[in-house]
Design an enzyme around this catalytic site. Structure first.
Site, PDB file in Angstrom:
ATOM      1  N   ARG A  67      -4.166 -26.199  -8.852  1.00 16.92           N
ATOM      2  CA  ARG A  67      -2.545 -26.392  -8.875  1.00 16.92           C
ATOM      3  C   ARG A  67      -1.884 -27.343  -9.420  1.00 16.92           C
ATOM      4  O   ARG A  67      -0.797 -27.979  -8.981  1.00 16.92           O
ATOM      5  CB  ARG A  67      -2.120 -26.242  -6.978  1.00 16.92           C
ATOM      6  CG  ARG A  67      -2.667 -24.960  -6.626  1.00 16.92           C
ATOM      7  CD  ARG A  67      -1.845 -24.871  -5.169  1.00 16.92           C
ATOM      8  NE  ARG A  67      -2.348 -23.634  -4.516  1.00 16.92           N
ATOM      9  CZ  ARG A  67      -3.298 -23.542  -3.531  1.00 16.92           C
ATOM     10  NH1 ARG A  67      -4.069 -24.606  -3.310  1.00 16.92           N
ATOM     11  NH2 ARG A  67      -3.574 -22.250  -3.168  1.00 16.92           N
TER      12      ARG A  67
ATOM     13  N   ASN B  29      15.290 -24.966 -30.656  1.00 16.94           N
ATOM     14  CA  ASN B  29      14.546 -23.625 -30.746  1.00 16.94           C
ATOM     15  C   ASN B  29      15.241 -23.333 -32.149  1.00 16.94           C
ATOM     16  O   ASN B  29      15.296 -22.233 -32.287  1.00 16.94           O
ATOM     17  CB  ASN B  29      14.750 -22.610 -29.844  1.00 16.94           C
ATOM     18  CG  ASN B  29      14.145 -22.926 -28.656  1.00 16.94           C
ATOM     19  OD1 ASN B  29      13.013 -23.411 -28.584  1.00 16.94           O
ATOM     20  ND2 ASN B  29      14.795 -22.746 -27.567  1.00 16.94           N
TER      21      ASN B  29
ATOM     22  N   HIS C 151      13.623 -20.487 -34.349  1.00 14.77           N
ATOM     23  CA  HIS C 151      12.495 -19.979 -33.786  1.00 14.77           C
ATOM     24  C   HIS C 151      12.641 -18.713 -33.451  1.00 14.77           C
ATOM     25  O   HIS C 151      11.681 -17.905 -33.397  1.00 14.77           O
ATOM     26  CB  HIS C 151      12.150 -20.896 -32.448  1.00 14.77           C
ATOM     27  CG  HIS C 151      11.532 -22.363 -32.734  1.00 14.77           C
ATOM     28  ND1 HIS C 151      12.107 -23.189 -33.518  1.00 14.77           N
ATOM     29  CD2 HIS C 151      10.434 -22.892 -32.287  1.00 14.77           C
ATOM     30  CE1 HIS C 151      11.115 -24.514 -33.481  1.00 14.77           C
ATOM     31  NE2 HIS C 151      10.103 -23.982 -32.923  1.00 14.77           N
TER      32      HIS C 151
ATOM     33  N   HIS D 111       9.719 -16.737 -34.769  1.00 12.34           N
ATOM     34  CA  HIS D 111       8.589 -16.157 -33.815  1.00 12.34           C
ATOM     35  C   HIS D 111       8.468 -14.457 -34.055  1.00 12.34           C
ATOM     36  O   HIS D 111       7.632 -13.994 -34.301  1.00 12.34           O
ATOM     37  CB  HIS D 111       8.980 -16.076 -32.287  1.00 12.34           C
ATOM     38  CG  HIS D 111       8.863 -17.421 -31.824  1.00 12.34           C
ATOM     39  ND1 HIS D 111       9.281 -17.920 -30.609  1.00 12.34           N
ATOM     40  CD2 HIS D 111       8.231 -18.579 -32.424  1.00 12.34           C
ATOM     41  CE1 HIS D 111       8.734 -19.155 -30.479  1.00 12.34           C
ATOM     42  NE2 HIS D 111       8.226 -19.609 -31.399  1.00 12.34           N
TER      43      HIS D 111
END
Length: 367
Positions: free
Chosen positions: A120, A245, A248, A252
């Site tokens: 965790r 970004n 991007h 992408h």
């Protein structure tokens, strides 16, 4: 040494930048070891850097255990995540321990995500060895793996405990990867810093040729810019961090079309995506055409793809937009785009007509 703080309250940390720092990493990491073995996750291409790091840790009295993974974007996968977490559990990693990520963006992203979910959440340290990782992915806590649906869609925000950047490690980086990383350097000028873009135009050649002063300045300036934005908008909730970004969304889609492979490195996709973002902005009447051409010309000059043709991608606009619809930034069925009103004037546009994007991409020359 240049020290750039990333101010995030109780998750704050420092980014240390200094030539030769890898060979002195043991001293910097001693406060994090606390007498425990420090696992080092790296890839098979980095044996020399791994040996330097382990020698430095040993000299500081720190035991280490290397985990060597395959190089390449394919390592950011469920399969490698499972193997890595199983190995870390075999080593008895505890929540208070620190795992070292020694490598580029692939290693940093994978280790960051693995440590975010292991027991965790445990700690990790970034020691980035590529220009792209040094100026972008090692700072800010975005961690992820790829899936069949797209890039970085399975991940978490998980900040490192510290980041150690040694510009000298770039001396062993292949020129193609160095150029790809430069796309994330010039991005900071294009977002909101016209003066830095001008610096990039004047100094990119020296940086890529190995000039130490140019490299250190570019890294420090980029890290400081990212640290400032991350401190304002850590989880990309107010829109400021979304500016990082730039390039991007288009990039992408190009990476997805090329199978997230060495056919198109991430930085190359970002470069082509940035040129396309400026080109689309100009076509829409948002940005002066000469600014879009200036950006494309700069990328072209240093050997980066300046648009669709240079990537070798021949897919239709509809096909590329389909890839974009898997973007993790989708919200309420809307895909925000990073567009520009000029160099240094990037903004988030949430009302872009995807049919207009399709038509723009269809009109681009193919290689």
């Amino acid at each position: 040494m240049t020290i750039v703080p990333v101010a995030l309250g109780d998750r704050s940390y420092d980014v240390r930048i200094e030539a030769g720092l890898l060979a002195r990493a043991g001293e910097a990491l001693a406060p994090f070891a606390k007498g425990r073995t420090m696992p080092i996750v790296t890839d098979a291409n980095l044996h020399g850097h791994l040996a330097t790091l382990q020698a430095s840790l040993s000299a500081a009295g720190i035991a280490s255990e290397a985990i060597v993974l395959p190089p390449g974007e394919g390592t950011k996968s469920w399969n490698q995540l499972e193997k890595l977490t199983d190995r870390l559990l075999e080593l008895g990693v505890e929540r208070s321990d620190h795992v070292i990520a020694l490598g580029g963006g692939v290693i940093g992203d994978l280790v960051g995500f693995a440590t975010s979910i292991l027991k965790r959440g445990c700690n990790f340290v970034q020691i980035p060895t590529t220009l792209l990782a040094q100026v972008d992915s090692s700072v800010g806590g975005k961690t992820a793996i790829n899936s069949r649906a797209g890039k970085n869609l399975i991940g978490a925000f998980h900040q490192p405990a510290t980041v150690l950047i040694d510009p000298q490690v770039l001396d062993t980086l292949p020129q193609r990867e160095l150029r790809a990383g430069y796309a994330e350097v010039v991005k900071y000028g294009l977002i909101d810093d016209f003066a830095f873009f001008e610096w990039c135009e004047a100094n990119a050649a020296a940086l890529l040729a190995g000039d130490p002063a140019a490299r250190e300045y570019a890294i420090a300036h980029s890290v400081a810019a990212k640290a400032r934005i991350v401190a304002e908008d850590e989880r990309e909730t107010i829109g400021k961090r979304a500016l990082l970004n730039l390039g991007h969304t288009f990039g992408h889609a190009l990476e997805a079309e090329t199978g997230f492979s060495d056919r198109l490195l991430h930085g190359e996709g970002v470069a082509a995506g940035t040129a396309l973002a400026f080109g689309f902005s100009a076509e829409q009447g948002l940005c002066p055409g000469q600014d879009a051409e200036r950006v494309a010309a700069h990328l072209r000059t240093i050997g980066l793809p300046d648009g669709l043709a240079a990537t070798g991608v021949t897919a239709s606009g509809a096909r590329l937009v389909e890839h974009m619809l898997h973007d993790k930034k989708m919200a309420a069925g809307t895909l925000p785009f990073l567009l520009a009103r000029g160099i240094g004037q990037t903004y988030v546009d949430k009302k872009v007509d995807l049919k207009a994007v399709e038509a723009f991409l269809d009109a681009q020359p193919r290689g």
